[in-house]
Design an enzyme around this catalytic site. Sequence first.
Site, PDB file in Angstrom:
ATOM      1  N   THR A   5       0.813  -1.212   0.000  1.00  0.00           N
ATOM      2  CA  THR A   5       0.000   0.000   0.000  1.00  0.00           C
ATOM      3  C   THR A   5       0.845   1.260   0.000  1.00  0.00           C
ATOM      4  OG1 THR A   5      -1.943   0.972   1.024  1.00  0.00           O
ATOM      5  CG2 THR A   5      -0.172   0.356   2.498  1.00  0.00           C
ATOM      6  N   GLY A 165       0.669   5.624  -7.374  1.00  0.00           N
ATOM      7  CA  GLY A 165      -0.080   4.536  -7.996  1.00  0.00           C
ATOM      8  C   GLY A 165       0.374   4.232  -9.413  1.00  0.00           C
ATOM      9  N   CYS A 168       4.349   2.574  -8.515  1.00  0.00           N
ATOM     10  CA  CYS A 168       4.550   1.438  -7.611  1.00  0.00           C
ATOM     11  C   CYS A 168       3.574   0.310  -7.959  1.00  0.00           C
ATOM     12  CB  CYS A 168       4.343   1.886  -6.160  1.00  0.00           C
ATOM     13  SG  CYS A 168       4.480   0.542  -4.976  1.00  0.00           S
ATOM     14  N   THR A 171       0.707  -0.412  -5.420  1.00  0.00           N
ATOM     15  CA  THR A 171      -0.181   0.709  -5.114  1.00  0.00           C
ATOM     16  C   THR A 171      -1.077   0.950  -6.320  1.00  0.00           C
ATOM     17  OG1 THR A 171       1.527   1.715  -3.722  1.00  0.00           O
ATOM     18  CG2 THR A 171      -0.222   3.162  -4.488  1.00  0.00           C
TER      19      THR A 171
END
Length: 180
Positions: A5, A165, A168, A171
């Site tokens: 996350t 996002g 990664c 994510t």
Amino acid sequence: MFEATTILGYKGEYNGKKCAIIGGDGQVTFGNCVLKNNATKIRTLYNGEILSGFAGSTADAFSLFDMFERILEGRKGDLVRSVLEFSKEWRKDKYLRKLEAMMIVLNTEHIYILSGTGDVVEPEDGTIAAIGSGGNYALSAARALHNYASLPPREIVEHSLAIAGELCIYTNTNIKILEL
């Protein structure tokens, strides 16, 4: 376990008013498989006066949330004293020292990262904190936007998490945000 996350916390002032914002993506990863893309990893504590978010093992994070919430209630919402007491308890308990989770907790006055070893870290700038696998991407973007753009704090958090996002693999861009 920490690759699951990105959580970003922001404490500052906008239009003469103090604010605190936390955001996180919704991806839950197990190994190289996405199990869920709309999980909620942020929440309010102490009657909506404190924001928090976690990265790492979900079961471990909920154990930490419960413990922190009990301490926060006992300290009547005093975030500084609660964080310090939480760290002491975390270090004393052999079970807690093995938990694989990190937390960000903040209000309009303070922002802290609580590490998996019981450490309490106040961000260098006292404004922005990030944890999780995309944390460094989100932190870099948030610092740049904070210093060089005239965006409202919520947009800084949204754009920074969106950038994380995109970069990664752990994510996503299914972003949830809470603010005080």
